[in-house]
Design an enzyme around this catalytic site. Structure first.
Site, short mmCIF file in Angstrom:
data_model
loop_
_atom_site.label_atom_id
_atom_site.label_comp_id
_atom_site.label_asym_id
_atom_site.label_seq_id
_atom_site.Cartn_x
_atom_site.Cartn_y
_atom_site.Cartn_z
CB SER A 66 -0.89 0.04 1.24
OG SER A 66 -1.73 -1.08 1.27
N1 SAH Z 1 0.58 -5.03 4.18
C1 SAH Z 1 1.08 -5.62 2.97
C2 SAH Z 1 0.02 -5.57 1.90
C3 SAH Z 1 0.13 -6.67 0.93
S1 SAH Z 1 -1.25 -6.82 -0.16
C4 SAH Z 1 2.37 -4.94 2.56
O1 SAH Z 1 2.74 -3.93 3.18
O2 SAH Z 1 3.05 -5.41 1.66
C5 SAH Z 1 -2.28 -7.96 0.71
C6 SAH Z 1 -1.71 -9.28 1.04
O3 SAH Z 1 -2.74 -10.10 1.58
C7 SAH Z 1 -1.12 -10.06 -0.13
O4 SAH Z 1 0.20 -10.39 0.14
C8 SAH Z 1 -2.01 -11.30 -0.22
O5 SAH Z 1 -1.32 -12.46 -0.65
C9 SAH Z 1 -2.48 -11.44 1.21
N2 SAH Z 1 -3.71 -12.23 1.38
C10 SAH Z 1 -4.83 -12.22 0.62
N3 SAH Z 1 -5.74 -13.10 1.11
C11 SAH Z 1 -5.18 -13.65 2.23
C12 SAH Z 1 -5.62 -14.64 3.17
N4 SAH Z 1 -6.81 -15.22 3.07
N5 SAH Z 1 -4.78 -14.96 4.18
C13 SAH Z 1 -3.54 -14.40 4.28
N6 SAH Z 1 -3.08 -13.47 3.41
C14 SAH Z 1 -3.89 -13.09 2.40
#
Ligand code: SAH
Length: 218
Positions: A66
């Site tokens: 983000s």
């Molecule tokens: N806070 C992170 C945002 C990554 S985007 C950062 O700073 O990089 C959101 C993330 O959620 C992705 O890596 C995706 O793989 C993960 N995600 C999506 N669904 C999920 C689930 N059911 N359980 C765990 N992670 C999940």
């Protein structure tokens, strides 16, 4: 090619001044954490020159980190302090995790992609944080072991707030999550008061989908 540290320092200063303080980020704990944690440790070489720009960036596996303002806004909306145990769903590159760990007592973070969790652990290892527990798997219904948290943050978008997540929130606790449609959502804050969930909408937003049993179908 490595980015000039002077450029990074200048860009970070601009981020703090214009993108965070210049908007509505006023929590000094959040501002101090964002000043301290080096975002460059979490960003791939291809995007290193944009590390402190206020935009999301690719982190691999089709996912994105983000923009700094949203990381700050979500953290501020959690109203964190040093007594909080926090659950983060979606470790991604680990930047948000490190910000949470800087303020809170302990962070439990879960990620679907082993590859992302591993690189997040490697990046966080460089910072020497020791108050983080990592898990790999579907976190859409919460932490895999039975336990409760003071705060829960979803960094991926859910179609609705899963009851299972509300169940892992302690009394007086707060959940911050993007909730809504597949492509646009509202950033929501849920507070548990007297066993009831009180919801408020913070702003419109756009996140990658939270896939899984209690999220969007895989
Ligand atoms: N806070 C992170 C945002 C990554 S985007 C950062 O700073 O990089 C959101 C993330 O959620 C992705 O890596 C995706 O793989 C993960 N995600 C999506 N669904 C999920 C689930 N059911 N359980 C765990 N992670 C999940």
């Amino acid at each position: 090619m490595a980015v000039n540290p002077e450029k990074l320092a200048k860009d970070k200063e601009k981020m703090l001044r214009f993108d965070l303080k210049g908007r509505d980020i006023i929590d000094t704990k959040v501002l101090t954490a964002m000043e301290k944690i080096p975002r460059e440790v979490f960003i791939s070489e291809n995007y290193a020159d944009q590390t402190y720009f206020d935009c999301p960036l690719p982190i691999g596996c089709g996912q994105t980190i983000s923009q700094p303002y949203i990381v700050a806004l979500m953290t501020q909306s959690l109203r964190l302090d040093e007594t909080c145990e926090v659950l983060e769903i979606g470790t991604g590159c680990g930047y948000q995790t490190a910000i949470l760990a800087e303020i809170a007592k302990k962070v439990y973070t879960i990620e679907r992609f082993n590859e992302l969790s591993e690189s997040a652990q490697a990046a966080i290892g460089k910072l020497g944080c020791t108050n983080i527990e990592f898990a790999v798997g579907d976190g859409s219904c919460g932490w895999p072991q039975e336990r409760t948290f003071d705060r829960i943050i979803l960094t991926a978008a859910a179609p609705r707030l899963p009851d299972e997540l509300a169940g892992q929130l302690r009394e007086g606790g707060i959940i911050v999550a993007p909730v809504g449609g597949e492509y646009v959502q509202y950033l929501m804050r849920y507070e548990k008061r007297g066993g009831k969930i009180i919801e408020t909408s913070i702003c419109g937003c756009r996140f990658v989908k939270m896939l899984g049993k209690c999220g969007w179908p895989e």
